[in-house]
Every structure is written in structure tokens, then in C-alpha cells.
Motif scaffolding. Structure first.
Motif, PDB file in Angstrom:
ATOM      1  N   PRO A  86       6.953  10.200   0.228  1.00 48.63           N
ATOM      2  CA  PRO A  86       7.381   8.607   0.151  1.00 48.63           C
ATOM      3  C   PRO A  86       5.709   7.872   0.785  1.00 48.63           C
ATOM      4  O   PRO A  86       5.035   8.605   1.320  1.00 48.63           O
ATOM      5  CB  PRO A  86       7.956   7.987   1.210  1.00 48.63           C
ATOM      6  CG  PRO A  86       8.419   9.192   1.920  1.00 48.63           C
ATOM      7  CD  PRO A  86       7.807  10.218   1.422  1.00 48.63           C
ATOM      8  N   TRP A  87       4.947   7.062   0.250  1.00 49.75           N
ATOM      9  CA  TRP A  87       3.488   7.377   0.178  1.00 49.75           C
ATOM     10  C   TRP A  87       3.339   6.153  -0.931  1.00 49.75           C
ATOM     11  O   TRP A  87       3.848   5.252  -2.211  1.00 49.75           O
ATOM     12  CB  TRP A  87       2.851   7.809  -1.443  1.00 49.75           C
ATOM     13  CG  TRP A  87       1.247   8.089  -0.864  1.00 49.75           C
ATOM     14  CD1 TRP A  87       0.125   8.759  -0.337  1.00 49.75           C
ATOM     15  CD2 TRP A  87       0.337   6.783  -2.066  1.00 49.75           C
ATOM     16  NE1 TRP A  87      -0.790   7.588  -0.733  1.00 49.75           N
ATOM     17  CE2 TRP A  87      -1.444   7.113  -1.482  1.00 49.75           C
ATOM     18  CE3 TRP A  87       0.846   6.319  -3.203  1.00 49.75           C
ATOM     19  CZ2 TRP A  87      -1.718   6.471  -2.449  1.00 49.75           C
ATOM     20  CZ3 TRP A  87      -0.325   5.745  -3.700  1.00 49.75           C
ATOM     21  CH2 TRP A  87      -2.105   5.516  -3.539  1.00 49.75           C
ATOM     22  N   PHE A  88       2.162   5.130   0.320  1.00 47.96           N
ATOM     23  CA  PHE A  88       2.128   3.375   0.230  1.00 47.96           C
ATOM     24  C   PHE A  88       0.580   3.129   0.272  1.00 47.96           C
ATOM     25  O   PHE A  88      -0.208   4.014   1.115  1.00 47.96           O
ATOM     26  CB  PHE A  88       2.689   2.778   0.415  1.00 47.96           C
ATOM     27  CG  PHE A  88       3.250   1.314   0.481  1.00 47.96           C
ATOM     28  CD1 PHE A  88       3.265   0.814  -0.775  1.00 47.96           C
ATOM     29  CD2 PHE A  88       1.960   0.596   1.550  1.00 47.96           C
ATOM     30  CE1 PHE A  88       3.697  -0.877  -0.966  1.00 47.96           C
ATOM     31  CE2 PHE A  88       1.764  -1.193   0.799  1.00 47.96           C
ATOM     32  CZ  PHE A  88       2.634  -1.001   0.532  1.00 47.96           C
ATOM     33  N   TRP A  89      -0.187   2.395  -0.497  1.00 48.26           N
ATOM     34  CA  TRP A  89      -1.526   2.127  -0.275  1.00 48.26           C
ATOM     35  C   TRP A  89      -1.206   0.270  -0.320  1.00 48.26           C
ATOM     36  O   TRP A  89      -0.423  -0.340  -0.666  1.00 48.26           O
ATOM     37  CB  TRP A  89      -2.628   2.430  -1.194  1.00 48.26           C
ATOM     38  CG  TRP A  89      -2.630   1.834  -2.769  1.00 48.26           C
ATOM     39  CD1 TRP A  89      -3.674   0.769  -2.356  1.00 48.26           C
ATOM     40  CD2 TRP A  89      -2.329   1.870  -3.765  1.00 48.26           C
ATOM     41  NE1 TRP A  89      -3.909  -0.077  -3.447  1.00 48.26           N
ATOM     42  CE2 TRP A  89      -2.132   0.566  -4.105  1.00 48.26           C
ATOM     43  CE3 TRP A  89      -1.343   1.621  -4.719  1.00 48.26           C
ATOM     44  CZ2 TRP A  89      -2.280   0.503  -5.470  1.00 48.26           C
ATOM     45  CZ3 TRP A  89      -0.568   1.981  -4.984  1.00 48.26           C
ATOM     46  CH2 TRP A  89      -1.143   1.174  -5.982  1.00 48.26           C
ATOM     47  N   SER A  90      -2.648  -0.109   0.230  1.00 48.18           N
ATOM     48  CA  SER A  90      -2.749  -1.239   0.193  1.00 48.18           C
ATOM     49  C   SER A  90      -4.169  -1.552   0.342  1.00 48.18           C
ATOM     50  O   SER A  90      -5.095  -0.820   0.970  1.00 48.18           O
ATOM     51  CB  SER A  90      -2.471  -2.328   1.286  1.00 48.18           C
ATOM     52  OG  SER A  90      -2.018  -3.259   1.293  1.00 48.18           O
ATOM     53  N   ASP A  91      -4.872  -2.852  -0.606  1.00 47.25           N
ATOM     54  CA  ASP A  91      -6.132  -3.255  -0.673  1.00 47.25           C
ATOM     55  C   ASP A  91      -6.626  -4.202   0.206  1.00 47.25           C
ATOM     56  O   ASP A  91      -6.111  -5.240  -0.121  1.00 47.25           O
ATOM     57  CB  ASP A  91      -7.666  -2.520  -1.580  1.00 47.25           C
ATOM     58  CG  ASP A  91      -6.720  -1.399  -1.890  1.00 47.25           C
ATOM     59  OD1 ASP A  91      -7.109  -0.766  -1.073  1.00 47.25           O
ATOM     60  OD2 ASP A  91      -6.875  -1.231  -3.188  1.00 47.25           O
ATOM     61  N   GLN A  92      -7.264  -4.146   0.876  1.00 46.24           N
ATOM     62  CA  GLN A  92      -7.613  -5.879   1.869  1.00 46.24           C
ATOM     63  C   GLN A  92      -8.975  -5.879   2.110  1.00 46.24           C
ATOM     64  O   GLN A  92      -9.024  -4.831   2.283  1.00 46.24           O
ATOM     65  CB  GLN A  92      -6.350  -6.308   2.722  1.00 46.24           C
ATOM     66  CG  GLN A  92      -5.186  -6.206   2.469  1.00 46.24           C
ATOM     67  CD  GLN A  92      -4.461  -6.517   3.849  1.00 46.24           C
ATOM     68  OE1 GLN A  92      -5.102  -6.568   4.623  1.00 46.24           O
ATOM     69  NE2 GLN A  92      -3.486  -5.534   3.672  1.00 46.24           N
ATOM     70  N   TYR A  93      -9.809  -6.924   0.991  1.00 38.79           N
ATOM     71  CA  TYR A  93     -11.300  -7.165   1.684  1.00 38.79           C
ATOM     72  C   TYR A  93     -12.231  -5.400   0.662  1.00 38.79           C
ATOM     73  O   TYR A  93     -11.073  -4.993  -0.073  1.00 38.79           O
ATOM     74  CB  TYR A  93     -11.610  -6.935   2.810  1.00 38.79           C
ATOM     75  CG  TYR A  93     -11.354  -8.155   3.293  1.00 38.79           C
ATOM     76  CD1 TYR A  93     -11.483  -9.091   2.907  1.00 38.79           C
ATOM     77  CD2 TYR A  93      -9.971  -8.469   3.854  1.00 38.79           C
ATOM     78  CE1 TYR A  93     -10.947 -10.942   3.289  1.00 38.79           C
ATOM     79  CE2 TYR A  93      -9.408  -9.330   4.437  1.00 38.79           C
ATOM     80  CZ  TYR A  93      -9.650 -10.835   4.063  1.00 38.79           C
ATOM     81  OH  TYR A  93      -8.572 -12.061   4.846  1.00 38.79           O
ATOM     82  N   ASP A  94     -12.701  -5.070   2.137  1.00 39.55           N
ATOM     83  CA  ASP A  94     -13.616  -3.771   1.107  1.00 39.55           C
ATOM     84  C   ASP A  94     -12.683  -2.557   1.981  1.00 39.55           C
ATOM     85  O   ASP A  94     -13.040  -1.354   1.472  1.00 39.55           O
ATOM     86  CB  ASP A  94     -15.189  -3.576   1.866  1.00 39.55           C
ATOM     87  CG  ASP A  94     -14.854  -4.473   3.379  1.00 39.55           C
ATOM     88  OD1 ASP A  94     -14.105  -4.639   3.446  1.00 39.55           O
ATOM     89  OD2 ASP A  94     -16.227  -3.378   3.735  1.00 39.55           O
ATOM     90  N   LEU A  95     -11.360  -2.824   2.469  1.00 33.28           N
ATOM     91  CA  LEU A  95     -10.907  -2.014   3.536  1.00 33.28           C
ATOM     92  C   LEU A  95      -9.722  -1.437   2.378  1.00 33.28           C
ATOM     93  O   LEU A  95      -8.696  -2.156   1.857  1.00 33.28           O
ATOM     94  CB  LEU A  95      -9.922  -2.222   4.472  1.00 33.28           C
ATOM     95  CG  LEU A  95     -10.591  -2.938   5.605  1.00 33.28           C
ATOM     96  CD1 LEU A  95     -10.407  -3.451   6.549  1.00 33.28           C
ATOM     97  CD2 LEU A  95     -11.491  -1.747   6.363  1.00 33.28           C
ATOM     98  N   GLY A  96      -9.153  -0.013   2.668  1.00 38.00           N
ATOM     99  CA  GLY A  96      -8.117   0.553   1.910  1.00 38.00           C
ATOM    100  C   GLY A  96      -6.719   1.441   2.707  1.00 38.00           C
ATOM    101  O   GLY A  96      -7.673   1.587   4.511  1.00 38.00           O
ATOM    102  N   LEU A  97      -6.097   1.169   2.947  1.00 35.58           N
ATOM    103  CA  LEU A  97      -4.634   1.435   4.311  1.00 35.58           C
ATOM    104  C   LEU A  97      -4.385   2.739   3.152  1.00 35.58           C
ATOM    105  O   LEU A  97      -3.845   2.041   2.015  1.00 35.58           O
ATOM    106  CB  LEU A  97      -4.105   0.223   3.814  1.00 35.58           C
ATOM    107  CG  LEU A  97      -4.348  -0.669   5.101  1.00 35.58           C
ATOM    108  CD1 LEU A  97      -4.359  -1.778   4.654  1.00 35.58           C
ATOM    109  CD2 LEU A  97      -3.363   0.449   6.712  1.00 35.58           C
TER     110      LEU A  97
END
Ligand code: FAD
Ligand code: FES
Lengths: 407, 106
Positions: free
Chosen positions: A317-328
Motif C-alpha cells: 500500500p502506498w499513497f501520496w498527496s501534494d499540497q502547495y509545495d509540500l509532498g506527503l
């Protein structure tokens, strides 16, 4: 020649179809979609939606494999029912026979009864058509006011994408953002970044009253605060599109239940957001809404159809999210009795979930751009290898994670 | 014949890792493998143009930080979905602790 019918032409269906036609000349594919636009990517819809710009349409088929002679794409054609005994799918009134069936119907945005007000500008975001509605509505206003209900990833990403051009208020019922999936240390950084961008986040928000007409939507919170919006976007999760599978007699258990090889029945597979499957890592049945899972399951199903051999799906399981200049990024599957270990490297922060047996069960990280990607990938390998780890070493930024992998 | 361009010091790239360097408006990825050899490719993934410098090096494979597309960085070969276009590679050499890549004008 084997005829494979795939229902759903998004990530799972497209990656399956592409792999099938690239690896076997003796297969014919019919790819069925109820959407008119097929094979586009969903993550950019919430991350890159801008006013006064082109819609963020990213093509999942840049090499045009779906134009191969052995693929037929039926767009704007809903599969109405499946006849498993006779191996047929009813596509908008036409019966299509299959040798192998792949159900890749995904999920749809959840709605809330209280928000079903005819004619009021209340929408969800799942498809390119939804993104277009949001964009057009907001572009028609000079100082657009947007209310986002739900502090999940899609709502937060949309808030970040619209923050420059709109006044954004976001309502979350829980006391922390993303509290079910992320530790406070990480979600706190997300909240701070939104505050910096003038997005008003209302935590523990209890929406008491919703009123709307074609012009605007009014919300009243339990604490008496009032808001008026030109558009309200509901970001309250998704539900699997499993109805036609259920009616065909397939087992439904939080989505279409498949075995470890992603089979729901002989010659019937399901993959991606619509299915629940036993996770190789833990054995527990899960349904994921994640890009990589959808892509890998589409490929796994295709590989089994081509080889004629069954094998267990063992994706991580792997997930990402991008918000503004931040990467999760997040990987693994947290165990309820794991211990949280934080590694603070200043701009980037990692949070490990360490099991009582000193093995890593999950990890999440936040930082500028893709800066946490390397560490998350090392953690995936640490989890897959079942390495015994110490909390001290994990917490210490001076200890390179890659070194722990080498043992 | 191309021209050899000095792009970085050998010490700037950890073993089994890569960095991204810019030269005349173009980004190049410089790799240092576990045998101490250096290699160069375009820095941007052929899938959605993400800079590979945050990716993961294992053996001769670079894995993209975004959708985990994989390439052999020695040959540039893309290793399957979601990657369908190979990565461009450049000749690379080390002289006096400096890394040079060869650029061919077109
Ligand atoms: C806005 C947004 C942002 C996202 N961001 C991220 C992210 O940052 N990271 C991440 O990991 N994941 C993200 N995701 C999740 C990711 O996009 C999904 O996991 C992925 O799209 C699942 O692919 P799928 O093919 O299984 O299902 P879907 O993409 O849901 O596609 C299913 C398709 O089947 C069609 N269909 C359904 N029923 C029928 C029928 N009866 N007949 C014909 N067609 C039918 C649907 O209309 C749809 O086109 C995001 C999702 C959204 C919506
Ligand atoms: S951008 Fe590299 S795999 Fe998608």
C-alpha cells in the motif's frame, strides 16, 4: 483468440488493457466506460485545478496503445448487468460475450442527504466533468467563495489549488485533519501550511443548517457561525461501484471481494478502487483508494490472463498527496498496537509505526516536493524484508535508513 | 564530436545515489553506482517530467519518486508501466575528482 472485457477505462482498466495488448497478440480487448472521456488521470484534478487555465487533463495513454487494432473502446456506454453463467455483459442494451472479465469500476464520491438541495451549487470531485463544473462556476464569479466540506486529501488538495484565486473555508468534523491516517506531527504541518495560504480550516465543525438556491449555499455551524458560498464541494470519501457485481451474485464485502490473485470467480477479476482483497503484508481484507494500487492491480490481472497462471498480488500500500509545495507519502499498513517513532529532519519529517516485534508496519512523511520519496522507498523495502529495527535508530536523523536496509 | 562539460565534483554524489545538475537550462541526473562508477541521464522522468533526483537508486535501477516508474540508468531503458519512453543517457567520465558529461550539439 481470448476476448477480455474490461468494465471501467480509468487507471485499473487502462493499465490492464495496455499490458494485455503489449504482451499478447492473441488477445482481443473490449474496454467499456460509462464516461465519455476515457483514460485520464484523477490525481491532477484536485491538485492542479486552476481558474482561467486549461483543465488538468493528464492522459493515461500517451502512446495511444488504446488505439491498437485489437482493442475496442466503448465510451459513454454503461455496463448494465453481468451474466456470469453465460459470460455476457449487457452494455447499454447490447450483449457482449467474454472469455475473461475484468471489473474495474472504481469508486464514486460519497454524497450526504442533507446536501442534496435541487439546483444549489453543491458538487463532488471525482471526474474531469466534475472539475469542469467547479472551474466554470468559480470563473463566473469575481471573488469566488468556496466551502469545502470534509478535510480529507481531495478536499485539502482542492483548497490548496484554489487558495490563490478564491476565498476558501474548509470544514472538518474531527478535531485534527486526516486524523485516521496521519500522526498529529504531520497533519499539524499540513494545517499550518493551509493557514499560511489563508485557507480557513474549521476543525470539530458541526454543520447544523444548510440552505441553498441556484445562487448560493448558506451554512450555519453549531457554534452559530454563518457562511455564504458560491460553491460547496463535498469531500467526504468515496463508495465502491460494486452494484452490478453484487447483482450478478459476486460477493460484496466493502467492495467486490476477490481472493489473493484478484479473482472474484473463475474468469472474473476485479481490481483497483472497486475491490477488497487480502493484503499480502497482513492478511487482512482491505479496499484501497490509491493510484499505485490501481495501476499495479491492473497489470497483475493482465499478467495472469496472458500467462494463464495464477499468482498472489503482493503490492505494498502506498499513497501520496501534494499540497502547495509540500509532498506527503505513506506506505504500509499500520497495526493498531504499533508505537509511533518520529524522525525530525527540519524541513522533512518521517513518522514510523513500529510493531511490538520491532518490525516496521507503516511509515508516513512530509517535506518539500518529493523530498521524502527516497526514505519512504527504503522503508518499503525494510517492511518487505521484515527487518528488526530499533526506535532509537529510526528516530536519529544521523543514521541513514539505507544503512539499516543493508543490515 | 560532442563537448565534455564539467558538471560536479565526485564527492557531491553519494554512492548508490544521484543528484540533479543544471547546465545551459537543461537538467541532467548524475548517478554514482555501488562500484564507484558515474553515469548520466536526463533528470526528468519520461512519464510526467518529475525530477528523478528524489528517486531511489538500487543496483543499476532508478525508481521515480512520483509513480515509481523504473529505468536502468546505465542504458536508459524504461522498465514497464507507467513508463513507456526510455530515458536519454549521456557519456560520463571522471577526471581529477570532477564528473564530466558529453553533450552533442544538434
Ligand atoms: C480528485 C482525486 C485525486 C486523487 N489523488 C490521489 C493521489 O494523490 N494519490 C493516490 O494514490 N491516489 C489518488 N487518487 C485515487 C486514484 O485516482 C484512484 O485510486 C484511481 O483512480 C482508481 O482507479 P480505478 O480505475 O480503480 O477506478 P476509477 O478511477 O474510479 O475508475 C473507474 C471507472 O469505471 C467507470 N464505471 C463505473 N461503473 C461502470 C459501469 N457500470 N460501466 C462502465 N463504466 C463504469 C467509472 O465511471 C470510471 O470511469 C485520487 C482520486 C481522485 C478522485
Ligand atoms: S513521473 Fe515518473 S513515474 Fe510518473
Amino acid at each position: 483468440m481470448t476476448h477480455v472485457v474490461i468494465i471501467g477505462a480509468s487507471l485499473t482498466g487502462t493499465s490492464c488493457a495496455q499490458q494485455l495488448v503489449q504482451s499478447d497478440s492473441d488477445v482481443r480487448v473490449t474496454l467499456i466506460s460509462d464516461e465519455l472521456d476515457v483514460a485520464y488521470d484523477r490525481p491532477p484534478l484536485s491538485k492542479s485545478l486552476k481558474l482561467g487555465a486549461a483543465l488538468p487533463r493528464v492522459d493515461l495513454d500517451p502512446q495511444a496503445h488504446l488505439k491498437s487494432a485489437n482493442i475496442t473502446v466503448l465510451a459513454g456506454a454503461p455496463a448494465k448487468s453481468i451474466d456470469i453463467a453465460n459470460k455476457k455483459v449487457d452494455v447499454d442494451g447490447n450483449l457482449v460475450s467474454y472469455d475473461k472479465l475484468v471489473i474495474a469500476t472504481g469508486a464514486r464520491a460519497r454524497t450526504l442527504p442533507a446536501f442534496e438541495i435541487a439546483g444549489a451549487p453543491i458538487v463532488t470531485l471525482r471526474s474531469l466533468a466534475d472539475a469542469k463544473i467547479i472551474q466554470e462556476r468559480l470563473e463566473s464569479k469575481t471573488a469566488p467563495r468556496v466551502g469545502i466540506v470534509g478535510g480529507g486529501f481531495i478536499g485539502l488538495e482542492l483548497a490548496s489549488a484554489l487558495s490563490e484565486s478564491c476565498q476558501v473555508n474548509l470544514f472538518e468534523a474531527q478535531a485534527n485533519l486526516l486524523s485516521r491516517v496521519l500522526p498529529k506531527e504531520i497533519s499539524g504541518r499540513v494545517a499550518d501550511r493551509h493557514a499560511e495560504a489563508n485557507v480557513s480550516i474549521h476543525l470539530s465543525a458541526e454543520i447544523e443548517e444548510i440552505e441553498g438556491d441556484s445562487d448560493s449555499v448558506r451554512l450555519t455551524l453549531a457554534d452559530g457561525q454563518n457562511f455564504e458560498f458560491d460553491l460547496v464541494v463535498l469531500g467526504v470519501g468515496a463508495v465502491p461501484n460494486d452494484e452490478i457485481a453484487g447483482q450478478a451474485g459476486l460477493t460484496i464485502d466493502n467492495g467486490i471481494a476477490v481472493d489473493e490473485t484478484l479473482r472474484a470467480k473463475d474468469d472474473v477479476y476485479a481490481g483497483g478502487d472497486c475491490c477488497s482483497f487480502p493484503l499480502a503484508l497482513t492478511g487482512s481484507r482491505v479496499r484501497l483508494e490509491s493510484w499505485r494500487n490501481a495501476q499495479e492491480q491492473g497489470l497483475h490481472i493482465a499478467n495472469q490472463i496472458v500467462s494463464g497462471e495464477h499468482s498472489a498480488f503482493d503490492g505494498m500500500p502506498w499513497f501520496w498527496s501534494d499540497q502547495y509545495d509540500l509532498g506527503l507519502q505513506m506506505a504500509g499498513w499500520p497495526n493498531s498496537n504499533s508505537q509511533q517513532v518520529i524522525r525530525d529532519m527540519g524541513e522533512t519529517l518521517l513518522c514510523f509505526e513500529l510493531d511490538p516485534d520491532s518490525k516496521l508496519s507503516a511509515v508516513s512523511g512530509i517535506g518539500p516536493g518529493n523530498s521524502v520519496a527516497k526514505d519512504i522507498k527504503v522503508c518499503e523495502r525494510l517492511m518487505a524484508a521484515g527487518r528488526i529495527l530499533s526506535a532509537q535508530e529510526l528516530a536519529d536523523p544521523a543514521v541513514k535508513l539505507k544503512k539499516l536496509l543493508k543490515g | 564530436m560532442g563537448r565534455w562539460v564539467d558538471v560536479c565534483a565526485t564527492t557531491e554524489v553519494d554512492e548508490e545515489d544521484l543528484i540533479s545538475v543544471e547546465f545551459e537550462g537543461h537538467d541532467y541526473a548524475i548517478y554514482h553506482d555501488e562500484d564507484g562508477e558515474f553515469f548520466a541521464t536526463d533528470a526528468h522522468c519520461t512519464h510526467e517530467k518529475v525530477n528523478l533526483c528524489d528517486g531511489f537508486v538500487e543496483g543499476e535501477i532508478i525508481e521515480c519518486p512520483k509513480h515509481n516508474g523504473r529505468f536502468n540508468f546505465k542504458t536508459g531503458e524504461g522498465l514497464g508501466s507507467p513508463v513507456c519512453i526510455d530515458l536519454k543517457t549521456y557519456p560520463c567520465k571522471v577526471e581529477n575528482e570532477r564528473v564530466f558529461i558529453e553533450l552533442v550539439e544538434v
